[in-house]
Design an enzyme around this catalytic site. Structure first.
Site, PDB file in Angstrom:
ATOM      1  N   TYR A 112      -1.710  -4.892   5.925  1.00 50.51           N
ATOM      2  CA  TYR A 112      -1.748  -4.894   4.461  1.00 50.51           C
ATOM      3  C   TYR A 112      -0.514  -5.614   3.909  1.00 50.51           C
ATOM      4  O   TYR A 112      -0.615  -6.489   3.045  1.00 50.51           O
ATOM      5  CB  TYR A 112      -1.802  -3.455   3.945  1.00 50.51           C
ATOM      6  CG  TYR A 112      -1.506  -3.307   2.473  1.00 50.51           C
ATOM      7  CD1 TYR A 112      -2.478  -3.593   1.517  1.00 50.51           C
ATOM      8  CD2 TYR A 112      -0.243  -2.880   2.035  1.00 50.51           C
ATOM      9  CE1 TYR A 112      -2.199  -3.471   0.171  1.00 50.51           C
ATOM     10  CE2 TYR A 112       0.042  -2.761   0.689  1.00 50.51           C
ATOM     11  CZ  TYR A 112      -0.943  -3.052  -0.236  1.00 50.51           C
ATOM     12  OH  TYR A 112      -0.656  -2.933  -1.575  1.00 50.51           O
ATOM     13  N   SER A 140       2.823  -6.872  -3.660  1.00 50.63           N
ATOM     14  CA  SER A 140       3.343  -5.509  -3.562  1.00 50.63           C
ATOM     15  C   SER A 140       4.756  -5.595  -3.016  1.00 50.63           C
ATOM     16  O   SER A 140       5.092  -6.548  -2.303  1.00 50.63           O
ATOM     17  CB  SER A 140       2.473  -4.703  -2.594  1.00 50.63           C
ATOM     18  OG  SER A 140       3.180  -3.572  -2.133  1.00 50.63           O
ATOM     19  N   ALA A 174       1.377  -7.753   5.385  1.00 50.01           N
ATOM     20  CA  ALA A 174       1.311  -9.184   5.719  1.00 50.01           C
ATOM     21  C   ALA A 174       0.397  -9.931   4.746  1.00 50.01           C
ATOM     22  O   ALA A 174       0.698 -11.058   4.340  1.00 50.01           O
ATOM     23  CB  ALA A 174       0.826  -9.371   7.153  1.00 50.01           C
ATOM     24  N   LYS A 209      -0.119  -9.072   1.689  1.00 48.19           N
ATOM     25  CA  LYS A 209       0.586  -9.129   0.404  1.00 48.19           C
ATOM     26  C   LYS A 209       1.696 -10.183   0.448  1.00 48.19           C
ATOM     27  O   LYS A 209       1.967 -10.859  -0.550  1.00 48.19           O
ATOM     28  CB  LYS A 209       1.153  -7.746   0.046  1.00 48.19           C
ATOM     29  CG  LYS A 209       0.056  -6.735  -0.332  1.00 48.19           C
ATOM     30  CD  LYS A 209      -0.677  -7.183  -1.597  1.00 48.19           C
ATOM     31  CE  LYS A 209      -1.773  -6.229  -2.033  1.00 48.19           C
ATOM     32  NZ  LYS A 209      -2.417  -6.641  -3.295  1.00 48.19           N
TER      33      LYS A 209
END
Lengths: 241, 252
Positions: free
Chosen positions: A150, A137, A152, A154
């Site tokens: 989240y 992302s 981290a 990704k």
């Protein structure tokens, strides 16, 4: 000969759009951790060869069962889209719970690692010409204070993509797409105001699931046979601002 | 034909009578675009390339112009304007490489190379904006190289201009978004082309293939495939990016 493609987390949004596109020319195994209605495949895939297998990517036993299913049914695996993941509700750093952290890390980071390990090795053992795409992302590139863990995970997927690209070398290409703000049920569920975010994108609109599917399919294809270990942002220029 | 979005689109590719540029022009022509070729010196090679590509599609023109010269950039734009009245795709591919060590590089050569590889790429995009605004799917692809991210000895202006090209892409993407012009970079790795064959032998190419994670050198077709993807409607949401087509060499 049609290729055998596994795409995890593929019953909605980007995963579904990608599996629809892939099913036009390949045999596709779709997956989620919830189960699907009897009509789901018929309604979404117009008679193309698509099979469903329920598995939670944060559970290695589930992944091993999925591997056995693929081996028994097809004897081979050619391509993987490691797409399954979760986006927790936005939450600031002071209020993020240990449960939230554990779950996000277990699914997004460890689940993706196990997916790449188990199914990458399966491709290596059974197919001559393999290719893998992961989904990270733009949050994994630029960070997101309201979804720090989240983001981290990704970022971790970006690193996994490079490590596995080096590990598999010339046998299997491994690349990632990094979607920007995409109009899907999952992004809608976070309650983010699309208007506020499209203002950031220099082309003033959200992306579509189909646009991410296009990039994933390009990276999987032989057209991209010299591209490996790369992270392709599909964000309309979001990361330029 | 892989794409149906290129039919009757006008594409200009600098340095397109050999190597990456020629492969890209060929692929665009095969997919229905009207391709405008460009070269600096070799009339005979240009003529051959134009004939070869026209066997598969439409060659709109083959313009002799030297991208290291400012007046030639203006000449290119005026020819395209007069003949086609619009430009859908601009591929900034041509580059020059004048080798030399950092401590001995002449400032004249340095400027010449920066002009060709960076400043005139900016100038060509800038001068093409008016023509690209007449397109319904205007796109620019700048061709940099792996030296945009990792230096090479005895090629300082090459590395600096390629790194500058990556940022040129980003500023152009940012500022030209209001005209719906999308701009991306592709960074290929070493390929066997007339340019590299002039300075390398088979052992050099083999040694490079051995250290590349993909186990081979780049094929101009790899570059053409990626440029077509970035120009296509499939890449509508990709903007300001740099896509490495290098077999994973930068991972090492």
């Amino acid at each position: 000969m049609k290729k055998i493609v596994l795409i995890t987390g593929s019953t909605q949004g980007i995963g579904l759009a990608t599996s629809k596109k892939l099913s036009e020319n390949n045999i596709v195994i779709i997956n989620d951790n919830k189960g699907i209605d009897d009509n789901f495949i018929r309604e979404n895939f117009k008679g193309n060869e698509v099979f469903y297998f329920k598995a939670d990517i944060s559970n290695s036993n589930d992944l091993e069962s999925l591997k056995d299913f693929i081996l028994q049914k097809f004897g081979r695996l050619d391509m993987v889209v490691a797409h399954a993941g979760i986006i927790p509700l936005p939450c600031d750093i002071d209020n993020i719970t240990p449960e939230n952290i554990d779950k996000t890390v277990n699914v997004n980071l460890i689940g993706t690692f196990n997916t790449l390990k188990i199914f990458g090795n399966l491709i290596k053992d059974t197919s001559k010409n393999g290719s893998i795409v992961t989904t990270t992302s733009v949050d994994g590139i630029i960070g997101e204070p309201y979804n720090a863990i989240y983001s981290a995970t990704k970022a971790g997927i970006i690193s996994l993509t490079k490590s596995f690209a080096r590990y598999f070398g010339e046998n299997i290409r491994v690349n990632a797409v990094a979607p920007g703000l995409i109009d899907t049920p999952l992004t809608a569920s976070t309650g983010e105001d699309p208007k506020a975010t499209t203002d950031y994108s220099i082309i003033q609109r959200m992306g579509t699931a189909g646009e991410i599917a296009n990039a994933i399919c390009f990276l999987l294809s032989d057209e991209a046979s010299y591209i490996t270990g790369q992270i392709l942002a599909v964000d309309g220029g979001f990361t330029l601002k | 034909m892989k794409y149906d979005c290129f039919k009757n689109k006008v594409a200009f590719i600098t340095g397109s009578t050999s190597g990456f540029g020629k492969a890209t022009a060929m692929e665009l022509a095969k997919n229905g675009a009207i391709v405008i070729l460009n070269y600096a010196n070799d009339d005979e090679r240009a003529k051959k390339a134009a004939v070869e590509i026209s066997n598969f599609g439409t060659v709109g023109d083959c313009i002799k112009a030297d991208i290291s010269k400012e007046e030639d950039i203006l000449k290119i734009v005026s020819i395209i304007k007069e003949k086609f009245g619009k430009l859908d795709y601009l591929v900034n591919n041509a580059a020059i490489d004048i080798g030399g060590s950092f401590e001995n590089f002449s400032i004249e050569d340095f400027k010449k190379e920066m002009n060709a590889n960076l400043i005139h790429r900016f100038y060509l995009i800038q001068q093409s904006v008016e023509l690209m605004r007449k397109s319904n799917q205007p796109r620019v692809v700048n061709v940099a190289s792996r030296y945009a991210e990792r230096p090479l000895a005895d090629a300082s202006p090459l590395c600096i201009s390629e790194a500058g090209t990556v940022m040129l892409t980003k500023v152009a993407a940012l500022e030209l978004a209001k005209f719906n012009i999308k701009v991306n970079t592709i960074s290929p790795a070493l390929a066997i082309t007339p340019l590299t064959e002039a300075i390398m032998n088979k052992e050099d190419f083999d040694a490079y293939a051995k250290v590349n994670p993909s186990g081979r050198v780049c094929d101009p077709q790899d570059v053409a495939n990626t440029i077509l993807f970035l120009l296509s409607s499939d890449a509508d949401y990709i903007n300001g990016e740099n896509l490495n087509v290098n077999g994973g060499i930068l991972l090492k």
